[in-house]
Design an enzyme around this catalytic site. Sequence first.
Site, PDB file in Angstrom:
ATOM      1  N   ARG A  28       2.007  -1.992  -5.645  1.00 29.74           N
ATOM      2  CA  ARG A  28       1.070  -2.411  -3.917  1.00 29.74           C
ATOM      3  C   ARG A  28       1.767  -0.717  -3.117  1.00 29.74           C
ATOM      4  NH1 ARG A  28       2.952  -6.707  -3.888  1.00 29.74           N
ATOM      5  NH2 ARG A  28       3.949  -6.871  -1.472  1.00 29.74           N
TER       6      ARG A  28
ATOM      7  N   TYR B  38      -0.979   0.907  -0.425  1.00 32.88           N
ATOM      8  CA  TYR B  38      -1.290   1.140   0.769  1.00 32.88           C
ATOM      9  C   TYR B  38      -0.662   2.779   1.421  1.00 32.88           C
ATOM     10  CZ  TYR B  38       1.296  -3.348   0.738  1.00 32.88           C
ATOM     11  OH  TYR B  38       1.493  -4.609  -0.218  1.00 32.88           O
TER      12      TYR B  38
ATOM     13  N   TYR C 276      -5.498  -7.794  10.662  1.00 35.60           N
ATOM     14  CA  TYR C 276      -5.905  -9.045  11.178  1.00 35.60           C
ATOM     15  C   TYR C 276      -4.399  -9.095  11.516  1.00 35.60           C
ATOM     16  CZ  TYR C 276      -2.647 -10.265   6.432  1.00 35.60           C
ATOM     17  OH  TYR C 276      -1.698 -10.419   6.059  1.00 35.60           O
TER      18      TYR C 276
END
Lengths: 273, 88
Positions: free
Chosen positions: A65, A69, A91
């Site tokens: 990840r 990113y 969000y």
Amino acid sequence: MSGSLVCVGTGMTLGAHITPIAKSYIDHADVVFSLMSTGITERWLDEMHPNVRSLQYCYQEGKNRNITYNEMVEAILAEVRAGKKVVAAFYGHPGVFACVAHRAIKKAKAEDLPAHMEAGISAEDCLYADLAIDPGKTGCMNLEASQFMFYQRNIDPAAYLVLWQVGLAGDKSLTKFSTGRAYRQVLVGLLLETYPNDHQVILYQAKVLPIDTVRAEHLSLVDLIDAELFMHTTLVIPPCEKMQPNQVILDKLATIDKQEDQSKHRPKLKLVL
Amino acid sequence: MSKIMQVLTQMGSDANLQDEEAIKHLLASTELNSEMTQAIVNKDITALGRQLDVCPDVVCFLVPAEDDEKEGESEQEDKDNIKSVVNL
């Protein structure tokens, strides 16, 4: 023309939480990058602006990840370098348990490109309202669940402990989207060093759509091993002990109070010539 | 913005639309198809997602347990940032 970057949060609940300034930045952007938590909220943002690009394509199970990113950061920065007014909309809050906005802003600033963040309503904010917790009452420690497992942290059993991304607790590879029972057993074992077996914990999920319901499921700590956890589930652990007075400090403060009190009541001296 | 997104936005932002009766009243005066209306009344997010044909598998992890920044690098930057704040 110089490009710019603003990272905004759309809040947790569709329609309820987006701030006027976040909405205005989105309205006036050349390009909007989006990272929403559901397909429906992604569609909602798509319909706000004619040029919204989702960053979901960067995720891939089995891919570290951190690479994901960094790819997101590069996609955002490429448009800023091309002179565009870029908004990256996340969000919740763009900078709370969210590294992409921080990394993108840091990189933009290192290249002398204007960049800043606007606050949003985070899952943590919703948690305090939905579970009626005031973090000021006993204190509250927020940790990413895997990080809590990988490092030696001092938990205060008299304060709240909130573990985020508990659904993938223990994933050292950063490549999984969920971890199973065996990993959770290790997490529970670690928590049992501080909390009793039957300590009541809460599985929390904020409301994402107006038709959603909040998840506030109370269960015993040991039952966490077999509980149903999702990507967006958060573990809330209430205190199991009362705060203990720090008598050494209290005594020192009492001495200062006494000295101040005595100096107030000392007779005033007059200078006689 | 599509009718359904207008309805959801209104439901999220209007204090007078926070109970079931008010929502039913709103839906009655909105030209949504019956499947979408039913999904909202039943609070069926899966059905609503299907109606909207949105991706059901959205990933929402945004922070790694361990940063890929090299040890010491971030510490030095933090010190630099603190210095620049102090110099203000």
